[in-house]
Design an enzyme around this catalytic site. Structure first.
Site, PDB file in Angstrom:
ATOM      1  N   LYS A 218      10.076   1.948   4.093  1.00 34.29           N
ATOM      2  CA  LYS A 218      10.960   1.458   4.244  1.00 34.29           C
ATOM      3  C   LYS A 218      10.951  -0.516   4.094  1.00 34.29           C
ATOM      4  O   LYS A 218      10.588   0.024   5.676  1.00 34.29           O
ATOM      5  CB  LYS A 218      12.524   1.893   4.510  1.00 34.29           C
TER       6      LYS A 218
ATOM      7  N   TYR B 193      23.266   6.648   1.627  1.00 36.95           N
ATOM      8  CA  TYR B 193      22.737   5.182   2.350  1.00 36.95           C
ATOM      9  C   TYR B 193      24.074   3.911   1.528  1.00 36.95           C
ATOM     10  O   TYR B 193      23.329   2.898   2.294  1.00 36.95           O
ATOM     11  CB  TYR B 193      21.650   5.175   1.882  1.00 36.95           C
TER      12      TYR B 193
ATOM     13  N   ASN C 175       2.998  -2.953   2.504  1.00 38.80           N
ATOM     14  CA  ASN C 175       2.631  -1.968   2.438  1.00 38.80           C
ATOM     15  C   ASN C 175       2.823  -1.256   0.547  1.00 38.80           C
ATOM     16  O   ASN C 175       2.568   0.224   1.364  1.00 38.80           O
ATOM     17  CB  ASN C 175       4.635  -1.600   2.496  1.00 38.80           C
TER      18      ASN C 175
ATOM     19  N   TYR D  53       8.754  10.922   5.549  1.00 40.70           N
ATOM     20  CA  TYR D  53       9.438   9.606   6.132  1.00 40.70           C
ATOM     21  C   TYR D  53       9.220   9.411   6.722  1.00 40.70           C
ATOM     22  O   TYR D  53       8.364   9.934   7.845  1.00 40.70           O
ATOM     23  CB  TYR D  53      11.806  10.177   5.678  1.00 40.70           C
ATOM     24  N   SER D  54      10.244   8.232   7.315  1.00 35.99           N
ATOM     25  CA  SER D  54       9.492   7.054   8.502  1.00 35.99           C
ATOM     26  C   SER D  54       7.907   7.108   8.898  1.00 35.99           C
ATOM     27  O   SER D  54       7.358   7.292   9.388  1.00 35.99           O
ATOM     28  CB  SER D  54      10.614   7.829  10.055  1.00 35.99           C
ATOM     29  N   PRO D  55       7.278   6.716   7.705  1.00 37.30           N
ATOM     30  CA  PRO D  55       6.029   6.719   7.589  1.00 37.30           C
ATOM     31  C   PRO D  55       5.477   5.823   8.311  1.00 37.30           C
ATOM     32  O   PRO D  55       3.808   5.897   8.623  1.00 37.30           O
ATOM     33  CB  PRO D  55       5.935   6.854   6.443  1.00 37.30           C
ATOM     34  N   LEU D  56       5.965   4.458   9.260  1.00 33.58           N
ATOM     35  CA  LEU D  56       6.176   3.915   9.499  1.00 33.58           C
ATOM     36  C   LEU D  56       5.895   3.431  10.595  1.00 33.58           C
ATOM     37  O   LEU D  56       6.059   2.993  11.996  1.00 33.58           O
ATOM     38  CB  LEU D  56       6.273   2.058   8.734  1.00 33.58           C
TER      39      LEU D  56
HETATM   40  P1  A2P Z   1      11.030  -4.181   7.121  1.00 31.81           P
HETATM   41  O1  A2P Z   1      13.027  -3.586   6.397  1.00 31.81           O
HETATM   42  O2  A2P Z   1      12.523  -5.719   8.100  1.00 31.81           O
HETATM   43  O3  A2P Z   1      10.142  -4.454   7.127  1.00 31.81           O
HETATM   44  P2  A2P Z   1       9.851   3.633   8.334  1.00 31.81           P
HETATM   45  O4  A2P Z   1       9.358   3.082   6.519  1.00 31.81           O
HETATM   46  O5  A2P Z   1       9.234   4.378   8.642  1.00 31.81           O
HETATM   47  O6  A2P Z   1      11.314   3.878   8.263  1.00 31.81           O
HETATM   48  O7  A2P Z   1       9.411   2.155   9.058  1.00 31.81           O
HETATM   49  C1  A2P Z   1      10.637   1.126   8.313  1.00 31.81           C
HETATM   50  C2  A2P Z   1      11.087  -0.085   9.749  1.00 31.81           C
HETATM   51  O8  A2P Z   1       9.753  -0.322   9.323  1.00 31.81           O
HETATM   52  C3  A2P Z   1      11.859  -0.896   9.413  1.00 31.81           C
HETATM   53  O9  A2P Z   1      12.274  -1.708  10.546  1.00 31.81           O
HETATM   54  C4  A2P Z   1      11.254  -2.206   8.555  1.00 31.81           C
HETATM   55  O10 A2P Z   1      11.269  -3.467   8.594  1.00 31.81           O
HETATM   56  C5  A2P Z   1       9.525  -1.975   8.957  1.00 31.81           C
HETATM   57  N1  A2P Z   1       8.605  -2.087   8.674  1.00 31.81           N
HETATM   58  C6  A2P Z   1       8.246  -2.351   7.357  1.00 31.81           C
HETATM   59  N2  A2P Z   1       7.284  -2.503   6.203  1.00 31.81           N
HETATM   60  C7  A2P Z   1       6.453  -3.007   7.408  1.00 31.81           C
HETATM   61  C8  A2P Z   1       4.673  -3.431   7.448  1.00 31.81           C
HETATM   62  N3  A2P Z   1       4.381  -3.578   6.856  1.00 31.81           N
HETATM   63  N4  A2P Z   1       4.648  -3.795   9.248  1.00 31.81           N
HETATM   64  C9  A2P Z   1       5.774  -3.943  10.062  1.00 31.81           C
HETATM   65  N5  A2P Z   1       6.868  -3.490  10.381  1.00 31.81           N
HETATM   66  C10 A2P Z   1       7.784  -2.562   8.748  1.00 31.81           C
END
Ligand code: A2P
Length: 282
Positions: free
Chosen positions: A242, A27, A252, A188-191
């Site tokens: 992330k 990273y 989050n 990972y990638s939980p969002l």
């Molecule tokens: P940002 O860094 O601008 O917040 P994952 O954890 O699944 O990899 O997802 C990461 C992505 O989701 C990043 O692009 C992040 O952007 C965005 N993200 C993180 N938290 C939220 C949230 N609460 N609502 C919407 N998007 C989010």
């Protein structure tokens, strides 16, 4: 990541209450993560033992003799004495050397034959040396886990397996297998990822736009992101969302003041598409 943004984000995260920080040499921001942790320790906000830092062994470093020096390099970058968890980032090895993605003249990745069990033994030695409190794996399927679990003379089992996991990719079979073996799934990638087309399969729809997640969120005055994270932790999956945005970092973390009903959990489980965002095509 832009210079300094990781430093700031980790400091905000620690102030917010996060303690588990998921990092990796590849990273290229471990120096900022280490600095953030050290600054927060110096401020008296936390002690080193409050933090759970996970580092990762990259694919070019699988030969057993490279494992400990690679971890030592990470510790040197972090300026920390140990990592809490060190994991094999992927089960496939690339040709050792300076290139992170070694490629041949046709642009194809050059793989490297190594014995994952020998790599694992070198990981065990890192734990014995106190450089890693625990050791685990990432992106391992059941067969690869079994290979380690069935290794003659196994000293330590992997404590965790970090894999993609969220409402559109719920991993029911792997989750059950890991439960049976006391292996924690770290999702990972939980969002649903950043949807960066250079490494994400964007043909799968955006997770956070999902109507079910949004409808359930409305009921609790929560966002789809908070519902997705709550769903995972409620089924025993560790989440590593992330964000480099202070507001979303805090958002989050606000997932411990509500819980989903059994019916809602089932509804969300039914969203599983069994499609990965992160296909790891290399
Ligand atoms: P940002 O860094 O601008 O917040 P994952 O954890 O699944 O990899 O997802 C990461 C992505 O989701 C990043 O692009 C992040 O952007 C965005 N993200 C993180 N938290 C939220 C949230 N609460 N609502 C919407 N998007 C989010």
């Amino acid at each position: 990541t832009p210079k300094g943004s990781c430093l700031e984000s980790v400091k905000i995260a620690i102030d917010t209450g996060y303690r588990h920080i998921d990092g990796a040499f590849v990273y290229y921001n471990e120096h900022e993560v280490g600095q953030a942790i050290r600054e927060k320790i110096a401020e008296g906000k936390i002690k080193r033992e409050d933090i759970f830092y996970c580092g990762k062994l990259w694919n070019t470093c699988h030969p057993p003799e490279l494992v400990r020096p690679t971890l030592e390099k990470t510790l040197n970058i972090l300026q920390l004495d140990y990592v809490d968890l060190y994991i094999i980032e992927l089960p496939m090895a690339f040709k050792p050397g300076d290139a992170i993605y070694p490629k041949d003249e046709n642009g194809k990745i050059i793989y490297h034959e190594t014995d994952l069990c020998a790599t694992w033994e070198a990981m065990e030695a890192c734990k014995d040396a106190g450089l890693a409190k625990s050791i685990g794996v990432s992106n391992f399927n059941r067969r690869q886990l079994e290979m380690i679990l069935n290794k003659p003379g196994l000293k330590y089992k992997p404590v965790s397996n970090q894999v993609e996991c969220h409402p559109y990719f719920t991993q029911p079979k792997l989750l059950e297998f890991c439960r049976q073996h006391d292996i924690v799934i770290v999702g990972y990638s939980p969002l649903g990822t950043s949807r960066d087309e250079t490494w994400v399969n964007v043909s799968s729809p955006p997770l956070l736009k999902d109507p079910v997640l949004n409808a359930i969120g409305k009921k609790y005055n929560k966002t789809a992101a908070q519902v997705a994270l709550r769903f995972s932790i409620q089924r025993g999956v560790v989440v590593i969302p992330k964000s480099f945005n202070p507001q979303r970092i805090r958002e989050n973390f606000q997932i411990f003041d509500f819980s989903l009903t059994e019916k809602e959990m089932k509804e969300i489980e039914a969203l599983n598409k069994n499609v990965r965002y992160v296909e790891l095509l290399m």
